[in-house]
Design an enzyme around this catalytic site. Structure first.
Site, PDB file in Angstrom:
ATOM      1  N   LYS A   1      25.262  43.110  54.507  1.00  0.00           N
ATOM      2  CA  LYS A   1      26.058  42.813  53.314  1.00  0.00           C
ATOM      3  C   LYS A   1      25.170  43.073  52.106  1.00  0.00           C
ATOM      4  CE  LYS A   1      30.199  40.648  52.541  1.00  0.00           C
ATOM      5  NZ  LYS A   1      31.398  40.536  53.358  1.00  0.00           N
TER       6      LYS A   1
ATOM      7  N   VAL B   1      48.108  33.905  47.211  1.00  0.00           N
ATOM      8  CA  VAL B   1      48.893  35.106  47.545  1.00  0.00           C
ATOM      9  C   VAL B   1      48.372  36.305  46.749  1.00  0.00           C
ATOM     10  CG1 VAL B   1      51.079  34.519  48.636  1.00  0.00           C
ATOM     11  CG2 VAL B   1      50.758  33.940  46.245  1.00  0.00           C
TER      12      VAL B   1
ATOM     13  N   ASN C   1      45.654  39.934  47.136  1.00  0.00           N
ATOM     14  CA  ASN C   1      45.787  41.257  47.762  1.00  0.00           C
ATOM     15  C   ASN C   1      46.162  41.197  49.231  1.00  0.00           C
ATOM     16  OD1 ASN C   1      45.157  42.865  45.515  1.00  0.00           O
ATOM     17  ND2 ASN C   1      43.002  42.265  45.717  1.00  0.00           N
TER      18      ASN C   1
HETATM   19  N1  LIG Z   1      40.436  42.016  51.057  1.00  0.00           N
HETATM   20  C1  LIG Z   1      40.074  42.137  52.333  1.00  0.00           C
HETATM   21  O1  LIG Z   1      40.239  43.190  52.959  1.00  0.00           O
HETATM   22  C2  LIG Z   1      39.466  40.943  53.033  1.00  0.00           C
HETATM   23  C3  LIG Z   1      38.877  41.132  54.294  1.00  0.00           C
HETATM   24  C4  LIG Z   1      38.377  40.016  54.963  1.00  0.00           C
HETATM   25  C5  LIG Z   1      38.434  38.762  54.365  1.00  0.00           C
HETATM   26  N2  LIG Z   1      38.988  38.615  53.134  1.00  0.00           N
HETATM   27  C6  LIG Z   1      39.054  37.275  52.553  1.00  0.00           C
HETATM   28  O2  LIG Z   1      40.417  36.908  52.350  1.00  0.00           O
HETATM   29  C7  LIG Z   1      40.558  36.113  51.174  1.00  0.00           C
HETATM   30  C8  LIG Z   1      41.551  36.768  50.231  1.00  0.00           C
HETATM   31  O3  LIG Z   1      41.077  38.040  49.870  1.00  0.00           O
HETATM   32  P1  LIG Z   1      41.868  38.949  48.809  1.00  0.00           P
HETATM   33  O4  LIG Z   1      41.232  40.285  48.845  1.00  0.00           O
HETATM   34  O5  LIG Z   1      43.325  38.811  49.021  1.00  0.00           O
HETATM   35  O6  LIG Z   1      41.443  38.221  47.469  1.00  0.00           O
HETATM   36  P2  LIG Z   1      42.310  38.040  46.127  1.00  0.00           P
HETATM   37  O7  LIG Z   1      41.357  37.597  45.082  1.00  0.00           O
HETATM   38  O8  LIG Z   1      43.171  39.229  45.870  1.00  0.00           O
HETATM   39  O9  LIG Z   1      43.301  36.837  46.499  1.00  0.00           O
HETATM   40  C9  LIG Z   1      42.917  35.496  46.530  1.00  0.00           C
HETATM   41  C10 LIG Z   1      44.024  34.700  45.833  1.00  0.00           C
HETATM   42  O10 LIG Z   1      43.717  33.312  45.950  1.00  0.00           O
HETATM   43  C11 LIG Z   1      44.021  32.694  44.707  1.00  0.00           C
HETATM   44  N3  LIG Z   1      43.277  31.438  44.634  1.00  0.00           N
HETATM   45  C12 LIG Z   1      41.975  31.233  44.338  1.00  0.00           C
HETATM   46  N4  LIG Z   1      41.677  29.924  44.383  1.00  0.00           N
HETATM   47  C13 LIG Z   1      42.816  29.291  44.729  1.00  0.00           C
HETATM   48  C14 LIG Z   1      43.163  27.932  44.958  1.00  0.00           C
HETATM   49  N5  LIG Z   1      42.275  26.950  44.837  1.00  0.00           N
HETATM   50  N6  LIG Z   1      44.442  27.627  45.310  1.00  0.00           N
HETATM   51  C15 LIG Z   1      45.359  28.598  45.446  1.00  0.00           C
HETATM   52  N7  LIG Z   1      45.089  29.910  45.239  1.00  0.00           N
HETATM   53  C16 LIG Z   1      43.841  30.249  44.890  1.00  0.00           C
HETATM   54  C17 LIG Z   1      43.663  33.728  43.664  1.00  0.00           C
HETATM   55  O11 LIG Z   1      44.301  33.481  42.451  1.00  0.00           O
HETATM   56  C18 LIG Z   1      44.150  35.018  44.347  1.00  0.00           C
HETATM   57  O12 LIG Z   1      45.489  35.303  44.041  1.00  0.00           O
HETATM   58  C19 LIG Z   1      39.137  35.960  50.598  1.00  0.00           C
HETATM   59  O13 LIG Z   1      38.586  34.778  51.103  1.00  0.00           O
HETATM   60  C20 LIG Z   1      38.400  37.157  51.184  1.00  0.00           C
HETATM   61  O14 LIG Z   1      37.013  36.920  51.300  1.00  0.00           O
HETATM   62  C21 LIG Z   1      39.506  39.671  52.449  1.00  0.00           C
HETATM   63  C1  LIG Z   2      33.855  46.037  54.949  1.00  0.00           C
HETATM   64  C2  LIG Z   2      34.780  45.189  54.178  1.00  0.00           C
HETATM   65  C3  LIG Z   2      36.101  45.803  54.101  1.00  0.00           C
HETATM   66  C4  LIG Z   2      34.725  43.832  54.765  1.00  0.00           C
HETATM   67  C5  LIG Z   2      35.394  42.691  54.046  1.00  0.00           C
HETATM   68  N1  LIG Z   2      34.866  42.500  52.712  1.00  0.00           N
HETATM   69  C6  LIG Z   2      35.180  41.474  54.926  1.00  0.00           C
HETATM   70  O1  LIG Z   2      34.723  40.434  54.503  1.00  0.00           O
HETATM   71  O2  LIG Z   2      35.496  41.546  56.106  1.00  0.00           O
END
Ligand SMILES: NC(=O)c1ccc[n+]([C@@H]2O[C@H](COP(=O)([O-])OP(=O)(O)OC[C@H]3O[C@@H](n4cnc5c(N)ncnc54)[C@H](O)[C@@H]3O)[C@@H](O)[C@H]2O)c1
Ligand SMILES: CC(C)C[C@H](N)C(=O)O
Length: 363
Positions: free
Chosen positions: A80, A181, A183
């Site tokens: 990372k 809600v 991405n």
């Molecule tokens: N984007 C990916 O491909 C991916 C991959 C693996 C894990 N994740 C994890 O999934 C989660 C969401 O990722 P994302 O890309 O959708 O992020 P994002 O920032 O688009 O969405 C997160 C949402 O949560 C809301 N939020 C933050 N704090 C809050 C609270 N206390 N109560 C209610 N809502 C709240 C934000 O306003 C936002 O709309 C993160 O924890 C991220 O690390 C994402």
């Molecule tokens: C490689 C990335 C798409 C990984 C993503 N940020 C995760 O926490 O899984």
């Protein structure tokens, strides 16, 4: 604890500090384990209060990727990177290009992608300087934004958890409470809505709530209310540490299955929900869709092949529950065992078959 003591304790390979005066870049790249292959994990941009906070975060996140990638069945190790800075203020072409040059200098031992605070546009800038970046724009033959694919994986994993809890993976008619809600969860809600699930959502961002209400007929509740609503499945999709002493007594759901990383505040919270009979789909197993998708780029991106692999998150979640039953442990521990067993078995086969010291990729 000194950095080397900590690295020794969890067997980290490498920690790289990157500084560029011209762009103001201050970044740290961490390679935890390359037993299975090159270390792949996203770059987080965050306004860390101090260097120590950034070091602790990158170490923890890199080790998490080793487990995520191994449990997903990828031939990829864990790493990372973090960039110290505010993503709303400190982004520039020079900064990401300087960062890209440092990645290139590692000659493929570390491959980056998106994480909190970074986007496809940032990956495109990094790509100007290095071959070792994924999640770049589709125009470059790359996979683009990983979030929709992460969502698909969470949907698949949620179905597996429902099967474990209710004997059927059918989500039609089930009530799913979604925290955050953004991405990933917007796309998750789309899959759930299409299957006929009823949605309850919350977010600190009103626009995101309205989008889910308008597009999927979701019911909106307050940010503190989401934990205690009557539902079948609780889906944490915002930040980490939401399964904790305050929230556990409120939960009505039988299943916890969501996208957020590091959902358990402490391991003991995983023990607690296990003792209560809740079915918990471990975070790094269920949310591996994004990394599975970007890892496919290393073979020349094929979306169909990537989505087929993401579908296996269903089987991976069921396998975790099998190991939990086999060993009489909570599911979060079973997930660790699944990852550790795979790394150990590959390490053993390499010791047996590698005689020329070169790296081979087991596909
Ligand atoms: N984007 C990916 O491909 C991916 C991959 C693996 C894990 N994740 C994890 O999934 C989660 C969401 O990722 P994302 O890309 O959708 O992020 P994002 O920032 O688009 O969405 C997160 C949402 O949560 C809301 N939020 C933050 N704090 C809050 C609270 N206390 N109560 C209610 N809502 C709240 C934000 O306003 C936002 O709309 C993160 O924890 C991220 O690390 C994402
Ligand atoms: C490689 C990335 C798409 C990984 C993503 N940020 C995760 O926490 O899984």
């Amino acid at each position: 604890m000194s950095i080397f003591d900590y690295m020794q304790k969890y067997d980290y390979e490498q920690l790289v500090f990157c500084q560029d005066q011209n762009s103001g870049l201050k970044a740290i790249i961490c390679i935890h384990d390359t037993t299975l292959g090159p270390a792949l994990g996203g770059t987080r941009m965050w306004p860390y209060k101090n260097e120590e906070e950034a070091i602790v975060d990158v170490l923890r996140l890199a080790r998490g990727m080793t487990y995520k990638n191994a449990a997903a069945g990828l031939n990829i190790g864990g790493g990372k990177a973090v960039i110290i800075g505010d993503p709303r203020q400190h982004k520039s072409e020079e900064l990401f290009r300087a960062f890209g040059r440092y990645i290139q200098g590692l000659n493929g031992r570390y491959i980056t992608a998106e994480d909190v605070g970074t986007s496809v546009a940032d990956m495109d800038l990094i790509h100007l300087e290095t071959d070792y970046v994924t999640g770049v724009s589709p125009a470059f033959g790359s996979s683009g934004n990983p979030s929709p694919v992460t969502a698909y994986g969470v949907y698949r994993g949620m179905k597996a958890a429902a099967k474990r809890a209710y004997g059927s993976d059918e989500l039609s008619g089930r009530v799913v409470a979604v925290q955050g809600v953004g991405n990933v969860a917007y796309n998750l809600c789309r899959h759930l809505h299409e299957e006929g699930a009823h949605l309850i959502v919350t977010d600190i961002n009103e626009e995101n709530v309205n989008r889910a209400v308008n597009d999927f007929g979701a019911k909106a509740v307050g940010v503190n209310e989401i934990f205690s609503v009557e539902c079948d499945i609780f889906s944490p999709c915002a930040l980490g540490a939401v399964i904790n002493d305050d929230t556990i007594p409120l939960l009505k759901a039988k299943v916890i299955a969501g996208a957020a990383n590091n959902q358990l505040k402490e391991e003991r919270h995983g023990d607690q929900i296990h003792e209560m009979g809740l079915i918990y789909a471990p975070d790094y197993v269920i949310n591996a869709g994004g990394v599975i998708n970007v890892a496919d780029e290393l073979q020349g991106y094929n979306r169909e092949r990537a989505l087929k692999k993401v579908e296996t998150i269903y089987d991976n979640i069921l396998r975790v529950f099998e190991i939990a039953e086999r060993d009489g442990v909570p599911s979060y521990k079973a997930a660790d065992r699944m990852a550790e067993e795979r790394i150990a078995s590959v390490a053993k086969s390499r010791n047996t078959f590698l005689q020329n010291g070169k790296t081979v990729y087991h596909r």
